[in-house]
Structure formats: C-alpha cells, structure tokens
Design a protein around this motif. Structure first.
Motif, PDB file in Angstrom:
ATOM      1  N   UNK A   1      -3.096  73.448  -0.399  1.00  0.00           N
ATOM      2  CA  UNK A   1      -3.066  73.576   1.016  1.00  0.00           C
ATOM      3  C   UNK A   1      -1.712  73.869   0.775  1.00  0.00           C
ATOM      4  N   UNK A   2      -2.323  75.528   2.423  1.00  0.00           N
ATOM      5  CA  UNK A   2      -0.849  75.962   2.468  1.00  0.00           C
ATOM      6  C   UNK A   2      -0.657  75.961   3.717  1.00  0.00           C
ATOM      7  N   UNK A   3       0.813  75.362   4.389  1.00  0.00           N
ATOM      8  CA  UNK A   3       1.272  74.932   5.941  1.00  0.00           C
ATOM      9  C   UNK A   3       1.671  77.076   6.109  1.00  0.00           C
ATOM     10  N   UNK A   4       1.273  77.627   7.166  1.00  0.00           N
ATOM     11  CA  UNK A   4       1.621  78.644   8.101  1.00  0.00           C
ATOM     12  C   UNK A   4       1.957  78.459   8.531  1.00  0.00           C
ATOM     13  N   UNK A   5       3.445  78.626   8.947  1.00  0.00           N
ATOM     14  CA  UNK A   5       4.360  79.412  10.084  1.00  0.00           C
ATOM     15  C   UNK A   5       4.902  79.900  10.484  1.00  0.00           C
ATOM     16  N   UNK A   6       4.179  80.834  11.535  1.00  0.00           N
ATOM     17  CA  UNK A   6       4.536  82.275  11.604  1.00  0.00           C
ATOM     18  C   UNK A   6       5.630  83.024  11.011  1.00  0.00           C
ATOM     19  N   UNK A   7       4.626  83.232   9.499  1.00  0.00           N
ATOM     20  CA  UNK A   7       4.171  84.279   8.043  1.00  0.00           C
ATOM     21  C   UNK A   7       5.508  83.346   7.542  1.00  0.00           C
ATOM     22  N   UNK A   8       6.019  82.191   8.120  1.00  0.00           N
ATOM     23  CA  UNK A   8       6.411  80.569   6.536  1.00  0.00           C
ATOM     24  C   UNK A   8       4.997  80.198   6.122  1.00  0.00           C
ATOM     25  N   UNK A   9       4.931  80.427   4.369  1.00  0.00           N
ATOM     26  CA  UNK A   9       3.959  79.795   4.019  1.00  0.00           C
ATOM     27  C   UNK A   9       4.825  78.543   3.067  1.00  0.00           C
ATOM     28  N   UNK A  10       3.927  77.365   3.294  1.00  0.00           N
ATOM     29  CA  UNK A  10       4.843  76.263   2.092  1.00  0.00           C
ATOM     30  C   UNK A  10       3.179  75.821   1.593  1.00  0.00           C
ATOM     31  N   UNK A  11       3.529  75.861   0.460  1.00  0.00           N
ATOM     32  CA  UNK A  11       1.968  74.893   0.223  1.00  0.00           C
ATOM     33  C   UNK A  11       2.529  72.536   0.460  1.00  0.00           C
ATOM     34  N   UNK A  12       1.373  72.062   0.987  1.00  0.00           N
ATOM     35  CA  UNK A  12       1.900  71.093   1.235  1.00  0.00           C
ATOM     36  C   UNK A  12       1.199  70.284   0.493  1.00  0.00           C
ATOM     37  N   UNK A  13       0.336  70.436  -0.342  1.00  0.00           N
ATOM     38  CA  UNK A  13      -0.704  69.609  -0.864  1.00  0.00           C
ATOM     39  C   UNK A  13      -1.328  69.985  -1.817  1.00  0.00           C
ATOM     40  N   UNK A  14      -1.227  69.154  -3.035  1.00  0.00           N
ATOM     41  CA  UNK A  14      -2.020  70.358  -4.603  1.00  0.00           C
ATOM     42  C   UNK A  14      -0.625  71.259  -5.080  1.00  0.00           C
ATOM     43  N   UNK A  15      -2.118  72.689  -5.496  1.00  0.00           N
ATOM     44  CA  UNK A  15      -0.907  73.994  -5.880  1.00  0.00           C
ATOM     45  C   UNK A  15      -0.856  73.552  -7.814  1.00  0.00           C
ATOM     46  N   UNK A  16      -1.324  72.175  -8.594  1.00  0.00           N
ATOM     47  CA  UNK A  16      -1.272  72.425  -9.434  1.00  0.00           C
ATOM     48  C   UNK A  16      -2.629  72.250 -10.218  1.00  0.00           C
ATOM     49  N   UNK A  17      -2.484  73.339  -9.699  1.00  0.00           N
ATOM     50  CA  UNK A  17      -4.623  73.280 -11.110  1.00  0.00           C
ATOM     51  C   UNK A  17      -6.071  72.304 -10.347  1.00  0.00           C
ATOM     52  N   UNK A  18      -6.697  72.754 -11.129  1.00  0.00           N
ATOM     53  CA  UNK A  18      -7.415  71.446 -10.488  1.00  0.00           C
ATOM     54  C   UNK A  18      -7.648  70.167 -12.083  1.00  0.00           C
ATOM     55  N   UNK A  19      -8.414  69.189 -11.146  1.00  0.00           N
ATOM     56  CA  UNK A  19      -8.725  68.370 -11.778  1.00  0.00           C
ATOM     57  C   UNK A  19      -8.268  67.083 -11.165  1.00  0.00           C
ATOM     58  N   UNK A  20      -8.670  65.527 -11.578  1.00  0.00           N
ATOM     59  CA  UNK A  20      -8.766  64.731 -11.349  1.00  0.00           C
ATOM     60  C   UNK A  20      -7.216  62.875 -11.108  1.00  0.00           C
ATOM     61  N   UNK A  21      -6.097  64.056 -11.677  1.00  0.00           N
ATOM     62  CA  UNK A  21      -5.786  63.118 -11.578  1.00  0.00           C
ATOM     63  C   UNK A  21      -4.984  62.919 -10.602  1.00  0.00           C
ATOM     64  N   UNK A  22      -3.706  62.397  -9.944  1.00  0.00           N
ATOM     65  CA  UNK A  22      -3.139  62.752  -7.615  1.00  0.00           C
ATOM     66  C   UNK A  22      -2.862  63.489  -7.284  1.00  0.00           C
ATOM     67  N   UNK A  23      -2.290  63.692  -8.608  1.00  0.00           N
ATOM     68  CA  UNK A  23      -1.485  65.266  -8.118  1.00  0.00           C
ATOM     69  C   UNK A  23      -2.237  66.644  -7.822  1.00  0.00           C
ATOM     70  N   UNK A  24      -3.441  66.305  -7.960  1.00  0.00           N
ATOM     71  CA  UNK A  24      -5.149  67.546  -8.436  1.00  0.00           C
ATOM     72  C   UNK A  24      -5.571  67.404  -7.374  1.00  0.00           C
ATOM     73  N   UNK A  25      -6.180  68.748  -6.307  1.00  0.00           N
ATOM     74  CA  UNK A  25      -7.609  68.498  -5.924  1.00  0.00           C
ATOM     75  C   UNK A  25      -8.691  69.259  -6.580  1.00  0.00           C
TER      76      UNK A  25
END
Length: 191
Positions: free
Chosen positions: A110-134
C-alpha cells in the motif's frame, strides 16, 4: 425437487421498495475515459476502482495502465498522480484531498500519496502468507486511527496494519476456500 433455475434467498438479497410505475432511465453520462482502451490522458485501460474526494475530484485506479488518474472540474482528460511506480493498482482510499492510499496489488504493498510524496505504509516485501507480506488484493480501507485493512484475495484473509507498526499485518479474518464452499452449500441447501 430443486428448481433448475438459480434463486437467491431473501436474506442475501432483500427486495428493494420500487414504485410499480418506475421507469428505468437509460441515459448515461461518461465521467472518465472515452470508451476505448488506451494510455492517453482521455483513455483508461482496465479501471478497477474509482473514488471521489470531498471536492468532487475523481480518482481512478487505471489498473492495466499502472497509474492513478485524477479528473477535476468534470473534465474527461485525466492527469496522472506523480512520483508513483505502480503495478496493477486495484483500490484507492481517500483520507482527504491531499492524502490518498493506493493498493499497489502487483507490488504487494500500500502506497500513501501526499502531494507527490510517496511512502510504502503496508507490505512491500513481496507476495506471501507471512505477516509481513500480502497476496493479490482488491480491497482497501483506512480507519480513523490510520490503521490499514487489506482484503487479500489469494491469501483468503483480511489483514490489519497498525499505524504504530507497519512492519507486519495482523490477520483479522481468515477463511479457507473449503470453509467458504461449506457455508455457501448450507445457505443454498433449501433452494
């Protein structure tokens, strides 16, 4: 004996009160895209989600074009939100005009977009079933405390990513396909 026609039980699709003399209005108004797929500012290709902000600005997850289009003042020409590198965006959640959450499904984040500033706020660790992946996902919600909820289609679960801990999600709902089939069979057993 069961009917050969599919019937939806009343508890799944309650009747809507409609005036007996109601006439369907068949007029259509196009508010985004010109009806042919493409990547031009007036075209969309596989849009999956669209949301309006409080000012009436329309944001569209133009999934196949890997972009978010913004339509202002009833224009059919969209502008692409800047500084985003997306892969199959499937959902948008608008907190306010300048704070938008984007489910970047192909990048499993999930990316958070604020006036052109972009931050990853969830996931970003590839696909999978572990808690840090979606997994492949299509639904996104952000509550008043800025916790993020993601419906993970391929993982058959909904995860909650706390504002205080974006490193991993918490499973808040999980159902296997066998469990879902059993529930549907029971619901339609008498129909």
């Amino acid at each position: 004996m069961r009917s050969q026609f599919f019937h939806i039980p009343h508890f799944l699709a309650p009747e809507l009160p409609v005036c007996r003399t109601a006439i369907w209005n068949q007029a259509i108004t196009v508010i985004a895209g010109i009806g042919t797929r493409g990547a031009a500012p007036t075209q969309l290709n596989g849009p999956i989600d669209a949301k309006f902000d409080a000012n009436g600005t329309l944001f569209v997850a133009d999934t196949t074009n890997n972009r978010i289009q913004k339509y202002t003042n009833h224009s059919l020409t969209g502008t692409t939100l800047s500084n985003l590198t997306l892969s199959s965006p499937t959902a948008i959640y608008i907190k306010n005009t300048n704070l938008i959450y984007i489910l970047d499904s192909g990048n499993y984040r999930v990316q958070q977009w604020t006036n052109t500033i972009v931050v990853t706020v969830a996931g970003g660790n590839g696909s999978g079933t572990t808690p840090n992946k979606i997994g492949q996902s299509y639904g996104l919600y952000v509550d008043n405390d800025d916790n993020i909820y993601i419906s993970e289609h391929t993982n058959h679960r909904v995860t909650k990513w706390l504002k205080e801990n974006r490193a991993a999600g918490i499973v808040v709902s999980h159902i296997t396909s066998d469990q879902l089939l059993h529930i549907c069979e029971r619901a339609f057993a008498n129909y």
